[in-house]
Design an enzyme around this catalytic site. Structure first.
Site, PDB file in Angstrom:
ATOM      1  N   LYS A 125       0.805  -1.232   0.000  1.00 17.67           N
ATOM      2  CA  LYS A 125       0.000   0.000   0.000  1.00 17.67           C
ATOM      3  C   LYS A 125       0.837   1.281   0.000  1.00 17.67           C
ATOM      4  O   LYS A 125       0.453   2.264  -0.626  1.00 17.67           O
ATOM      5  CB  LYS A 125      -0.983   0.005   1.177  1.00 17.67           C
ATOM      6  CG  LYS A 125      -2.115  -1.014   1.006  1.00 17.67           C
ATOM      7  CD  LYS A 125      -3.129  -0.903   2.123  1.00 17.67           C
ATOM      8  CE  LYS A 125      -4.254  -1.913   1.919  1.00 17.67           C
ATOM      9  NZ  LYS A 125      -5.330  -1.734   2.910  1.00 17.67           N
ATOM     10  N   ASP A 132     -10.548   2.413   2.022  1.00 19.09           N
ATOM     11  CA  ASP A 132     -10.861   1.760   3.303  1.00 19.09           C
ATOM     12  C   ASP A 132     -11.730   2.657   4.193  1.00 19.09           C
ATOM     13  O   ASP A 132     -12.660   2.182   4.847  1.00 19.09           O
ATOM     14  CB  ASP A 132      -9.569   1.400   4.049  1.00 19.09           C
ATOM     15  CG  ASP A 132      -8.807   0.284   3.350  1.00 19.09           C
ATOM     16  OD1 ASP A 132      -9.447  -0.553   2.682  1.00 19.09           O
ATOM     17  OD2 ASP A 132      -7.568   0.256   3.470  1.00 19.09           O
TER      18      ASP A 132
END
Ligand code: ATR
Length: 291
Positions: free
Chosen positions: A77, A118
């Protein structure tokens, strides 16, 4: 709904996938595969195991191969964020703010747009599971200061939450996160987390405590207002000890599986051109895949 990819594919199929290392535990192929089938999309979503040293080259290859984009999971990420900072690529505002990327969208010109979904998934799951919850109703108490906490806090601030109370086993990490994100974040000692429940309207566990195979999260909720919504990003088990305790004393509770399902929506829409919905059938399908 079994079968996954394959049935609908033609020479014009749209392609996407998930880059991870390892990637075999990812639920994303199953999740996107369900939607591809449900909506009859001519497309495929593949697991793409890529070692960290090959990450940037692998993404460029996907662009060259005509993929529409990809999800990015552990441990890529931050590398994805750095790639999207390079000349010609772009980050969404929320990705820049959070400092990580889980969704890549490739433009027709071969540029890469990095997004982080997210936090979106977290808020959408809360809204779906606790429709009466309002971001501006009061402070939120966040347990944990890792990557998940970052996304959750940024999304809560963005939604209008007036104050974040943040507690973490290692206080220094919570202080660093608070300084980095800015806004009204008050750091509280881990040992005082039970007292900090008084007056909050939302309690979120973002630690790995309570997950199958991990230590239990020890918490006493007696100071928590009964109207406060309690949610856990842990979704294995679906009902963590924290959620069970909250439910038993009458608090509204939201389990963590929905966050996983909702965070996938923006990517699917960008790659395949259909805004998908999170349904009970999808939940059941993902739960069955975890066994
Ligand atoms: P993620 O990206 O999923 O948030 P992470 O960055 O590894 O994962 O963060 C894990 C979180 O769980 C951290 O807040 C961690 O606390 P520390 O920062 O003090 O390590 C928390 N955590 C993990 N194991 C814990 C334990 N046994 N007791 C208390 N907190 C724990």
């Amino acid at each position: 709904m079994e079968g996954g990819t394959g049935m609908m594919i033609t020479g014009k199929a749209r392609l996407a996938g998930v880059l991870g290392w390892p990637v075999s535990h990812s639920q994303s192929p199953r999740l996107h595969g369900f939607w591809l089938e449900q909506y009859g999309v001519d497309g495929a979503y593949l697991p793409l195991p890529v070692a960290p040293e090959h990450f940037a080259a692998a993404v460029r290859s996907l662009v060259d191969l005509g993929f529409r984009g990809a999800n990015v999971t552990v441990p890529h990420k931050e590398a994805a964020f750095r790639l999207c900072q390079e000349q010609g690529n772009t980050l969404t505002d929320r990705a820049r703010h959070v400092g990580s990327v889980n969704t890549l969208v490739f433009t027709a010109e071969g540029h890469i747009l990095g997004d982080t979904t997210d936090g979106f998934g977290f808020i959408e799951n809360l809204r779906a599971g606790a429709p009466l919850w309002q971001a501006d109703a009061g402070p939120a108490l966040i347990l944990g200061a890792g990557g998940a906490a970052r996304s959750v806090i940024a999304a809560l601030q963005d939604a209008g939450c007036p104050e974040i109370l943040l507690t973490n086993r290692s206080r220094a990490r919570a202080e660093a996160l608070a300084a980095d994100l800015g806004g009204a974040i008050r750091v509280i000692d881990w040992e005082k987390r039970d007292d900090a429940c008084g007056g909050v309207s939302l309690l979120v566990n973002t630690t790995s405590l309570g997950m199958t195979g991990q230590p239990a999260l020890e918490s006493d909720l007696s100071a928590l207002p009964q109207s406060a919504v309690v949610t856990d990003i842990v979704y294995a088990p679906l009902e963590t000890a924290l959620l069970a305790q909250a439910r038993q004393r009458g608090n509204p509770v939201v389990d963590g599986l929905g966050m996983l399902l909702h965070q996938a929506r923006p990517g699917f829409e960008a790659w395949f051109g259909i805004a998908p919905t999170v349904t009970e059938a999808l939940r059941t399908h993902i739960i069955a895949g975890q066994k």
